[in-house]
Design an enzyme around this catalytic site. Structure first.
Site: not given
Length: 589
Positions: A502, A564, A183, A555
């Site tokens: 991710h 992530e 993020d 994956d």
């Protein structure tokens, strides 16, 4: 790149899950990057084949012949496995493995510099995580992107009407820094342990680090590249300190944004809640950095030491001011449920005492107070991870016997060596030879393996006992292919590696390959992203059906729980690989 939510990278985990425990497995599990000549080298074969093992060079000559070893069960994967020790193969070269006269698996490399490219890629990844600046093609290659999150008008949480305040909102400038993970938030607590680990690489192996180049823009050409990169985040951390010394927890939006490039993530950003944990992590890192940078930039070192003292003083005045996630904030909390602040006080006190001594401070009451605080707050056998930084304090004191009180040094060494001995005992008796505790299999398990390796490296630095270095090698081997998935967990490295992390930039940049050098989180049974009730179709399929932690990985970009990436995961990977490179290359400090 429109990676499908439903594409599953089929790995050995799914094969292993469908085989019985007694089935023979066709290929060996090895460190796919290779081994140094003097390193411990183990090869794992799932199954219970009665055949021995031959190691042959590329000319077909047999250089080692071993009988079939005992079969062991590995509870974490439910497998029967056989582990061969091929450490006797020391001559540099490429080798192949044969069982029953047939070639099995992938080639094994023995030689020097086997982890050099990995070290540089794992460190350069921090450049790709930079906030507030464009990544230019001459540095970023095909992963170039526009600038995102200038962060020159970050709203102080609670000062605007949207977050319960009465006014338009007090703002601060909070530019630079690294995006924390997949993020776009920037978090002080996670930056703390990350920067510590990166600076430890420089403190322990400065001549090796000085030799490394990985092509990043240079603002401070007199700095080694590692210290250039770290400063980019230190500069951001300094913006997070308020005038009273307290430090804000994070800069983020109120909710996680979508899978877009940074420039398209335009929701308001907030500096959220000063607290004791963030302030102490900040104090510790700034004090450590003041020591590291003092010989190359005294003015910057003095600035950081002053900031560290101010943050520590604020925490002493506000010892119960722990972070509590507001109801309207849904980004990462970085606050464990059992937080009491003792480990952060321990770490900050250790770093500040050393920093004051390094800055030439007299042995006055103000300087001595940091060591007295440390004496009153005994080390515990915990850590290291962002939620418990006790071990970071123990590392500091154990390896700095010249400055700290002898009793403190003895206590710190005991904590480090006890943990290392426990890890090595597990590794020596494990089917995979992996020094891992049951609690290592959690969110970010791969970072737990790397941090276990760092404990073992510190034990080696304290004792020069090679058995600790062997244990650290086994931790790296696991991350680089000697695992039930039969992949390296690092993007762009090895014969098989993750392709769909991710990671918002990788999900949205229209480039097929993810940025190389990213360590994905790794397998565990948390199942936070699995669609167990069938009602939320954006969640992952049940990749953990076998209920075995070492198999619970997919994956797929949907898997924020196992696939992530994060700065505090890449830093220990970089440390572990750099340590083995520097030590085996024989580069002096």
């Amino acid at each position: 790149m429109n990676k499908s939510w439903n594409v599953c990278f089929c790995t050995a985990a799914f094969v292993a899950a469908s085989l019985s425990a007694s089935s023979a497995f066709a290929g060996p599990l090895v460190n796919q990057l290779g081994y140094y000549p003097d390193a411990e080298k183990t090869v794992v074969f799932p199954g219970n084949d009665a055949n021995g093992l031959e190691v042959r060079d590329l000319k077909g000559k047999t250089v080692l012949k071993l009988k079939a070893p005992l079969v062991y069960d590995w509870d974490y994967s439910g497998e029967e496995v056989q582990t061969f020790d091929i450490s006797a193969v020391k001559a540099p070269g490429t080798y192949r493995l044969f069982r029953g006269g047939e070639y099995v698996g992938t080639p094994i490399v023995v030689g020097k510099n086997v982890y050099g490219d990995l070290v540089k890629a794992s460190l350069k990844w921090f450049y790709y995580q930079r906030s507030s600046m464009a990544l230019e093609p001459q540095y970023a290659g095909k992963w170039a992107r526009a600038a995102g999150h200038k962060d020159d008008h970050v709203i102080v949480y609670g000062s605007d009407k949207a977050t319960g305040g009465k006014g338009a909102g007090k703002t601060i400038k909070s530019q630079r820094g690294w995006y924390d993970a997949g993020d776009y938030g920037k978090y002080i607590v996670n930056s703390g342990i990350t920067v510590f680990t990166l600076l430890e690489i420089y403190e322990h192996f400065p001549k090796y680090v000085d030799s490394l180049k990985w092509n990043i823009p240079r603002e401070f050409p007199k700095y080694p590249e590692l210290l250039e990169e770290v400063r980019y985040n230190l500069d951001w951390m300094l913006t997070m300190q308020d005038k009273d010394g307290g430090v804000y927890h994070k800069v983020s939006t109120l909710k996680f944004g979508g899978s877009v490039l940074p420039e398209n993530d335009i929701a308001p950003r907030y500096a959220i809640i000063k607290n004791v944990t963030a302030s102490l992590d900040f104090a510790a890192v700034m004090a450590q950095a003041s020591v590291v940078y003092r010989n190359i930039d005294k003015a910057y070192a003095d600035k950081m030491l002053k900031a560290a003292e101010s943050a520590y003083a604020w925490a002493k005045k506000n010892p119960e001011a722990f972070y509590k996630q507001p109801d309207d904030v849904q980004t990462g909390s970085y606050m464990p449920g059992d937080e009491n602040g003792k480990d952060e006080f321990r770490w900050a006190a250790a770093e500040l005492f050393r920093a004051k001594v390094a800055a030439g401070a007299k042995a006055d009451k103000a300087t001595a107070a940091y060591q007295e605080d440390l004496k009153a707050n005994a080390f515990t056998p915990d850590g290291a991870w962002w939620g418990n930084v006790n071990m970071l304090a123990a590392f500091r004191v154990a390896l700095d016997s010249a400055n700290f009180d002898a009793e403190l040094v003895a206590a710190a060494k005991k904590v480090v060596l006890n943990e290392a001995n426990n890890l090595r005992a597990v590794g020596d008796t494990s089917a995979y030879r992996l020094p891992a505790f049951p609690w290592s299999w959690n969110w970010g398990s791969n970072s737990a393996m790397a941090n276990n390796g760092i404990v073992l490296v510190h034990a080696y630095l304290l004792t020069k006992d090679k058995s600790y270095l062997d244990g650290a090698q086994q931790c790296l081997d696991y991350l680089l292919g000697k695992n039930p998935q039969d992949i390296t967990y690092v993007t762009g490295f090895g014969y098989r590696s993750p392709h769909n992390p991710h990671h918002r930039p990788s999900e949205s940049d229209m480039v097929d390959d993810p940025v190389p050098g990213m360590l994905v989180g790794g397998p565990h049974l948390g199942k936070q992203d699995i669609n167990l009730d069938g009602k939320e179709n954006w969640k992952c399929p049940n990749y953990a059906a076998a209920d075995k932690p070492a198999l619970a990985y997919i994956d797929n970009r949907c898997s924020y729980a196992t696939n992530e990436v994060a700065i505090n995961w890449n830093a220990p990977l970089a440390y572990l690989a750099a340590a083995l490179e520097a030590i085996y290359l024989g580069i002096p400090k």
